[in-house]
Every structure is written in C-alpha cells, then in structure tokens.
Enzyme design. Structure first.
Site, PDB file in Angstrom:
ATOM      1  N   HIS A 401       4.375   6.974  -1.855  1.00 52.58           N
ATOM      2  CA  HIS A 401       3.689   6.411  -2.596  1.00 52.58           C
ATOM      3  C   HIS A 401       3.663   6.193  -3.729  1.00 52.58           C
ATOM      4  O   HIS A 401       3.598   5.393  -4.956  1.00 52.58           O
ATOM      5  CB  HIS A 401       1.726   6.075  -2.581  1.00 52.58           C
ATOM      6  CG  HIS A 401       1.275   4.507  -2.368  1.00 52.58           C
ATOM      7  ND1 HIS A 401       2.189   3.616  -3.417  1.00 52.58           N
ATOM      8  CD2 HIS A 401      -0.140   4.016  -1.713  1.00 52.58           C
ATOM      9  CE1 HIS A 401       1.209   2.602  -3.159  1.00 52.58           C
ATOM     10  NE2 HIS A 401       0.125   3.099  -2.596  1.00 52.58           N
ATOM     11  N   ASP A 405       5.819   1.174  -3.325  1.00 51.88           N
ATOM     12  CA  ASP A 405       4.112   0.258  -3.732  1.00 51.88           C
ATOM     13  C   ASP A 405       4.129  -0.177  -1.495  1.00 51.88           C
ATOM     14  O   ASP A 405       4.729  -0.130  -0.707  1.00 51.88           O
ATOM     15  CB  ASP A 405       4.131  -0.863  -4.725  1.00 51.88           C
ATOM     16  CG  ASP A 405       4.670  -0.566  -5.418  1.00 51.88           C
ATOM     17  OD1 ASP A 405       4.325   0.950  -5.865  1.00 51.88           O
ATOM     18  OD2 ASP A 405       5.346  -1.207  -6.741  1.00 51.88           O
TER      19      ASP A 405
END
Length: 430
Positions: A401, A405
C-alpha cells in the site's frame, strides 16, 4: 596426486551455502563431472560435480555445515580403479551361522541381486529430499527406476515405489506356538507392545531454503504495508476456449493449453494500464518496468520454488505454456538454476491446484504485488436476472500500500476479470 573440489560460484549476491548431503563416500569411484555433493542455497539445491575422474578422497566438511564460495570441501584421488578398496576380513573365520566381521571402520559392499537388472550409477546419486524419502519409506533406491534427469531417482519415484511395496507385502503369518519351557521361579514378563496413544516428536533442521523463505516472508510483513483485495471471475469463456482449441493447440505446439497462459497474458494487459502493480520501491525512488517478468510458483522436492518467465508481455500462449512446463519438469529433477529464479517483477501463485478456495498471498520483495489464483467451482450467480450455476474462481491481489493505492489494485483486478471473461480482449489488445 589429489585434486581439490571447491564450492562453485552460486549466483549473483549468493556467497554461502549449506552442504546438504554427500553423494559419494571416500573410496567410491567418481567420473568427471559426476555429482559428489549437494548444496542448499537460499533459492535452490544444486550439485557439486567432480572436476576429474578418480576416487573420492577426503571429505573436509560435514553434512549441515555452511560453506563459502571457493572453499575446498573434498579431494579426488588419482586412479582409475572402478571399485573401492575391498574390506579386510577378520583373521578368525566365522563359525556356522555367524556373520563375518570387518576390521576397523570398513563397510561391506552391497551385493547385487542375482538375476536382477543392474541399477545405473546415476540412480544412486540421491538429493537430500530423496534420501529422506528413502529412509522414511524403507525402500531400496537401487531397485527404483528413476524418471529424473539422466535417470536420477526423484521423490515421486520413491513414493510410487513405496506404494507398490506396500501393495505387494504378504499378509502376516500366524506364528506356531512355542514349545513349553522349563518352569522358572520368576514370573514371566508380559510382552512389550507399542502403546496405542504413544506420542512422538521429531526434530529436523530447517533447510537453508526454508530458512530463507521464512526470513523473507517475515521481512515482507515487517516492511511493506500489505493489503489484499479480492474479485471473482466467471471462467466459462476460458474453459470453453480451452475445450475448443486444446487438441489443435497441442498438435501444433506440442504442449497442452493450460489456464496459466490466460492469466499471464491478462496480467500483462492489466499491468500496462496499472504500471504501479509491476513497479518496486528502491530507497526513496519508485522503479517502473516496461517489461513484465512473472515469477510463477512450482512444486519441487524441497518445496515451492519460483522461477521467472522473462518478458511475459511479449510471449505467445504457446511460449508461456512451454516455459512453465519446462520449469515444472526441471523443478522436480532439481536442475533449475539460481539465475532462473532471480529478478521477477510480479508473482502469480496458483493455490487452486492444491484445492485452495481463498487466500491472502504474501508479496515477494522487492516486488510490490502478487496475484493468487484459486480453485474453480460451480456457484450460483445472477446473469440476466436469472440464477445460474457458473464455474467461478476467486482472485486475490496482495499489494504494498506504500506504492499501490486501493483504486489501482481494484482496477488491476477488474481489468484481469474483463480479459478472462472475454478472452477476445487478449487478442485485440483491449
């Protein structure tokens, strides 16, 4: 004159290995380039060949010891003798019914079965995994026909022989009652038998490969901000395409058309639209790749290994399937090289072949994403307002992450879903 056997170059950034097993013992005849030892590195197990023909001499390290590149592990003595030095019999001949003894630490040679086929020397060169399987299943490796490279015995060969041995085992016979013995003043001890609920433990040292896998997976959890997103795919179109063209495909290319080629091509298509999935973090920089090197997990005797399909975005279905089949065969034979398992930019793991329904795979640093495939099973879905049964598969994308995204991860899976549910997109580049 003795020739030294040194640890060969193991690959980029690999400077140390563990001596997994000696394949030759002192006194054994050795041919040039014949494996005499098996090394376990962070990625693969590989054999150390003899540089010359001769007789196995001194073993300078023990099984389980760590060795560095260039270190001397053994010597090969000059000489063309085809057999080891015969054992020296005891000066006192054995009496009737007694077993002959040998002096010192010498070992009696194993006699060949009369009338049996002579086993090839390569069949007796066993990898650590095969040696363990032989000991656990109590089979004679010299009687097993090897299916590996150069006729070497694989773990699957040992397991198959063990099953056949159990099937041929005769039923236990009833022993005749023992003749009565003279009375004794001491009561007889009851017969000793294994308890039904006996609890046992076994401690086995982790292989270098397993230690490395454990360390890297934990490092991935500690370093990356990992998250997994899911989607499901209707596999009807892919299954119909395989059923329609599999015979023509195999006739033309000499290889079966599998599912993996569809997924590799779909991943390449999706990665072009979402390049961050195929990128990596290097310090405070993001490295984007204009190529897709796909790491694919395949089974090997020592566990799962992950060779890399280079430039997957430019390969045809036949080239992808041929490469994967070659990886699978050489993984079983233990002949994959370290270079073939380095440098992947994206990973696909197919847990469906083992029956997995759903999972959250762990990324393989420095990669930033891994796709998990799962088993196909019929489930009720709504199509055109009707509930119908369709062959469905769950897809899981685990990603870092820090770089990717949630929108990008979901978009990547949606692109793959669209391509797999309408494989024509793979042909017209949509």
């Amino acid at each position: 004159m003795a020739t030294e056997v040194k640890v060969p170059t193991l690959g980029e950034s690999i400077t140390e290995a563990t001596l997994g097993a000696w394949l030759k013992q002192p006194g054994d005849p050795v041919a040039a380039d014949e494996p005499i030892a098996s090394l376990e590195t962070d990625k693969v197990a590989l054999d150390v060949p003899s540089p010359v023909a001769g007789v196995m001499g001194e073993q300078r390290v023990k099984e389980g010891d760590n060795v560095s590149v260039g270190a001397v592990i053994a010597t090969i003595e000059a000489g063309g003798s085809a057999a080891a030095t015969p054992p020296v019999a005891d000066a006192n001949p054995p009496g009737p019914g007694e077993t002959p003894t040998l002096k010192g630490d010498e070992t009696a040679p194993v006699a060949a079965d009369a009338g049996g086929e002579e086993s090839g020397e390569s069949n007796l060169t066993l990898s650590p995994a095969v040696r363990r399987a032989v000991l656990e299943n109590h089979v004679d490796p010299s009687k097993i026909k090897g299916t590996g490279k150069d006729g070497r015995v694989t773990k699957d060969d040992v397991l198959t022989a063990a099953k056949a041995q159990k099937a041929e085992a005769p039923a236990p016979s009833v022993a005749a009652p023992a003749p009565p013995s003279a009375p004794s003043s001491a009561p007889a001890a009851p017969p000793r038998s294994a308890a039904a609920g006996e609890r046992r433990e076994e401690r086995v040292r982790m292989t270098r490969l397993r230690q490395t896998v454990a360390r890297r997976l934990k490092e991935a959890q500690n370093t990356a901000a990992m998250l997994t997103t899911f989607n499901d795919v209707d596999m009807t179109a892919v299954m119909e395409a395989r059923a329609r063209y599999k015979d023509l495909f195999e006739k033309k290319h000499g290889i079966r058309l599998g599912f993996m080629a569809f997924f590799v091509k779909a991943a390449a298509l999706a990665a072009r639209d979402v390049p961050s999935v195929n990128a990596s973090i290097d310090g405070d920089e993001i490295v984007y790749h204009d190529y897709l090197d796909v790491s694919v997990a395949v089974s090997a005797p020592q566990g799962l290994v992950v060779p890399v399909i280079r430039d997957a975005q430019a390969l045809s279905f036949a080239e992808i399937e041929t490469t994967i089949a070659d990886f699978g065969n050489r993984a079983k034979a233990g002949t994959l090289t370290i270079e073939e398992m380095q440098g992947g930019t994206f990973t696909i793991s197919n847990g469906g072949v083992f029956g997995s329904l759903l999972s959250t795979p762990i990324i393989n640093p420095p990669q930033s994403a891994v796709l998990g495939m799962h088993r196909i099973e019929e489930r009720p879905v709504v199509k055109g307002g009707q509930i119908v049964a369709r062959p469905m598969m769950y897809l899981a994308l685990s990603y870092d992450h820090r770089l990717i995204d949630g929108r990008e991860a979901v978009t990547f899976l949606v692109r793959m879903k669209e391509a797999l549910e309408d494989p024509t997109r793979l042909l017209i580049d949509l």
